[in-house]
Design a protein around this motif. Structure first.
Motif, short mmCIF file in Angstrom:
data_model
loop_
_atom_site.label_atom_id
_atom_site.label_comp_id
_atom_site.label_asym_id
_atom_site.label_seq_id
_atom_site.Cartn_x
_atom_site.Cartn_y
_atom_site.Cartn_z
N TYR A 413 0.83 -1.21 0.00
CA TYR A 413 0.00 0.00 0.00
C TYR A 413 0.86 1.26 0.00
N VAL A 414 1.92 1.25 0.83
CA VAL A 414 2.81 2.42 0.88
C VAL A 414 3.46 2.65 -0.48
N GLN A 415 3.95 1.59 -1.09
CA GLN A 415 4.57 1.73 -2.41
C GLN A 415 3.57 2.22 -3.45
N ALA A 416 2.34 1.71 -3.38
CA ALA A 416 1.31 2.13 -4.34
C ALA A 416 0.96 3.60 -4.15
N MET A 417 0.89 4.05 -2.90
CA MET A 417 0.58 5.46 -2.65
C MET A 417 1.71 6.35 -3.15
N GLN A 418 2.94 5.98 -2.89
CA GLN A 418 4.07 6.76 -3.38
C GLN A 418 4.09 6.82 -4.91
N SER A 419 3.82 5.68 -5.53
CA SER A 419 3.79 5.64 -7.00
C SER A 419 2.67 6.51 -7.55
N TYR A 420 1.52 6.51 -6.86
CA TYR A 420 0.38 7.30 -7.31
C TYR A 420 0.69 8.79 -7.24
N ILE A 421 1.26 9.24 -6.11
CA ILE A 421 1.56 10.67 -5.97
C ILE A 421 2.57 11.11 -7.03
N GLN A 422 3.61 10.32 -7.20
CA GLN A 422 4.64 10.68 -8.18
C GLN A 422 4.07 10.64 -9.60
N ALA A 423 3.28 9.65 -9.90
CA ALA A 423 2.72 9.51 -11.25
C ALA A 423 1.73 10.64 -11.56
N LYS A 424 0.96 11.05 -10.57
CA LYS A 424 -0.01 12.12 -10.81
C LYS A 424 0.67 13.41 -11.22
N TYR A 425 1.71 13.79 -10.50
CA TYR A 425 2.38 15.05 -10.81
C TYR A 425 3.31 14.93 -12.02
N ASN A 426 3.86 13.74 -12.22
CA ASN A 426 4.66 13.54 -13.43
C ASN A 426 3.80 13.68 -14.68
N ALA A 427 2.58 13.12 -14.62
CA ALA A 427 1.68 13.23 -15.77
C ALA A 427 1.26 14.67 -16.01
N ALA A 428 0.98 15.39 -14.92
CA ALA A 428 0.59 16.80 -15.06
C ALA A 428 1.73 17.63 -15.64
N LEU A 429 2.95 17.41 -15.12
CA LEU A 429 4.10 18.17 -15.60
C LEU A 429 4.41 17.84 -17.06
N ALA A 430 4.41 16.55 -17.41
CA ALA A 430 4.75 16.15 -18.77
C ALA A 430 3.75 16.71 -19.78
N ALA A 431 2.46 16.69 -19.42
CA ALA A 431 1.45 17.22 -20.33
C ALA A 431 1.60 18.72 -20.55
N ARG A 432 1.91 19.44 -19.48
CA ARG A 432 2.04 20.90 -19.60
C ARG A 432 3.31 21.31 -20.34
N ILE A 433 4.38 20.54 -20.15
CA ILE A 433 5.59 20.83 -20.91
C ILE A 433 5.36 20.57 -22.39
N TYR A 434 4.67 19.49 -22.69
CA TYR A 434 4.39 19.18 -24.10
C TYR A 434 3.50 20.24 -24.74
N GLU A 435 2.47 20.66 -24.02
CA GLU A 435 1.57 21.71 -24.54
C GLU A 435 2.29 23.05 -24.65
N PHE A 436 3.31 23.26 -23.83
CA PHE A 436 4.07 24.51 -23.87
C PHE A 436 4.73 24.71 -25.23
N TYR A 437 5.12 23.60 -25.88
CA TYR A 437 5.70 23.71 -27.22
C TYR A 437 4.64 24.06 -28.27
N LEU A 438 3.38 23.97 -27.89
CA LEU A 438 2.29 24.38 -28.77
C LEU A 438 1.88 25.82 -28.50
N GLY A 439 2.60 26.49 -27.63
CA GLY A 439 2.31 27.89 -27.32
C GLY A 439 1.27 28.08 -26.24
N ILE A 440 0.88 26.99 -25.54
CA ILE A 440 -0.10 27.09 -24.47
C ILE A 440 0.60 27.43 -23.17
N PRO A 441 0.23 28.53 -22.50
CA PRO A 441 0.91 28.91 -21.23
C PRO A 441 0.69 27.82 -20.18
N ILE A 442 1.69 27.65 -19.34
CA ILE A 442 1.63 26.62 -18.29
C ILE A 442 0.74 27.12 -17.16
#
Length: 444
Positions: A413-442
């Motif tokens: 459970y601890v490992q799953a929670m840690q993975s979830y927190i990291q994955a949630k923000y990694n996905a948010a950051l990766a999507a916004r960086i990718y959209e940034f190359y399309l001219g969309i403000p972060i």
């Protein structure tokens, strides 16, 4: 030292201290204690030293452009000389005298033609101003990504702290339950020691998470270049969107190659090098200059009025000078050859910038896709491990669970929670960086 003098110095010191404190308060009064991402980005664009330095470079290139334009105008110089001579009037040296003389004038030169060099230089300096502006925009983009990464690191830390705090509370409760069972004779001393070790480990992890938040806050403050003494915290958004649709790679690449400042700057580099070639070729052409001047002079003469001399010695002159390069010891040929080499270098730099940007956007696209897939998997993993851990915790309350199995489920459970927190923000950051190359403000 008298008491009055001591009191005066004391009041002066206190007064200066108050003024200094007031000045510091005025300096920091506009700096908020809690920052959202938009405030961080806006503050960095305005106050970052690297950006300020680049803006000063832009201001310097503007001065170069003004100087190039001024080269089309005639110059004007004034000159004046005055001399005094001491000599003896009589041969026996009995009488001394001081004689004086002077000359005064104005001169001007105007370059009428220089093989097109002057107009080309103006155009080149104008492109240099644009290039400096694109350098500022490129640096702004880099700092934006760095600040966004640092900001999300702090959000990860905050969630880790909350979840570690919950683990500590749960461990305290489980230790209490096991202690009661031990007191009642239904649990072994080893079980109590295991839960004590679990609580100590959870408290250690909580402290580590709190320290990580402090370190990441310092990193963000360094990017913002805030004073070390400032209180600092970031706003945790209500929701972080981590599963938004990802734009098509071809669309993002096409937009980035047409609009990103690093590409615009590299394209300007090719044009600037082309103007260098034009300026080098102008060295083969003649230069035509118009010159003019006026002046007068006088010399001390007791028998001749100085003002009359100014009138009689007054002169005016004007003329054209044509300079034709016949043999320049290969200077012009070398300048042209080097300018052609610079054009090839600028074209290679442009090609490299396009290739690098295309690969960067493709990497950002793959990262965004993988991060979303990992986030989806992390949600499922956390869902099932949470349920299994909940069941194991209920069984622990009634003493119907093997401690080895319980710890195994808890660790999952601890490992799953840690993975979830990291994955949630990694996905948010990766999507916004990718959209940034399309001219969309972060934004979060």
């Amino acid at each position: 030292m008298s008491q009055l003098t001591i009191k005066s110095l004391l009041f002066l010191f206190l007064g200066l201290s108050c003024i200094k404190g007031f000045s510091q308060d005025k300096t920091n009064e506009n700096i908020p204690a809690v920052w959202d991402l938009a405030t961080c980005l806006q503050y960095a664009r305005k106050n970052n030293i690297q950006l300020k330095t680049l803006r000063l470079t832009t201001a310097s290139t503007k001065q170069d452009k003004l100087l190039a334009k001024s080269a089309l105008l005639p110059d004007l110089y004034g000159s004046a000389s005055q001399s005094f001579n001491h000599y003896n009037l009589n041969t026996n040296g009995s009488t001394n005298a001081i004689n004086s003389s002077g000359a005064y004038g104005l001169s001007s030169a105007w370059t009428l033609y220089k093989g097109g060099y002057l107009q080309t230089d103006i155009k080149q300096k104008g492109l240099a101003v644009q290039s400096a502006n694109y350098a500022v925009l490129t640096s702004e983009n880099d700092i934006t990504l760095q600040i966004t990464q640092a900001y999300l690191n702090i959000l990860v830390d905050k969630e880790s702290i909350i979840y570690n705090q919950d683990l500590v509370k749960t461990s305290i409760a489980q230790l209490g339950q096991t202690q009661n069972r031990f007191n009642a004779g239904s649990a072994a001393k080893k079980d109590v020691a295991q839960f004590q070790a679990q609580l100590a480990g959870d408290r250690y992890n909580l402290t580590a998470a709190e320290n990580a938040e402090r370190q990441d806050k310092i990193a963000l403050k360094q990017l913002l270049q805030l004073p070390a003494t400032n209180d600092f915290d970031v706003v945790k958004p209500d929701t972080v969107i981590s599963d938004q649709p990802i734009p098509n790679l071809q669309t993002v690449q096409q937009y980035a190659l047409q609009n990103r400042p690093e590409i615009k700057n590299a394209e300007l580099g090719v044009r600037i090098s082309g103007y260098d070639l034009d300026k080098a070729k102008s060295g083969y052409l003649p230069t035509l200059t118009l010159g003019a001047g006026i002046g007068t002079s006088y010399a001390h003469d007791p028998t001749y009025n100085a003002f009359r001399q100014f009138d009689n010695n007054f002169y005016q002159q004007a003329g054209l000078t044509l300079s034709v390069p016949v043999f320049t010891k290969r200077q012009n040929k070398t300048n042209v050859a080097k300018a052609k080499i610079e054009i090839e270098q600028a074209e290679l730099a442009l090609e490299n910038s396009k290739t690098t940007l295309a690969l960067t956007t493709e990497k950002a696209y793959i990262t965004a896709q993988n991060s979303q897939n990992q986030f989806i998997s992390a949600i499922e993993q956390l869902k099932y491990n949470t349920e299994v851990y909940r069941i194991a915790s209920q069984e622990l309350k009634i003493g119907a669970v093997n401690l080895v199995n319980f710890y195994q489920q808890r660790n999952l459970y601890v490992q799953a929670m840690q993975s979830y927190i990291q994955a949630k923000y990694n996905a948010a950051l990766a999507a916004r960086i990718y959209e940034f190359y399309l001219g969309i403000p972060i934004k979060l």
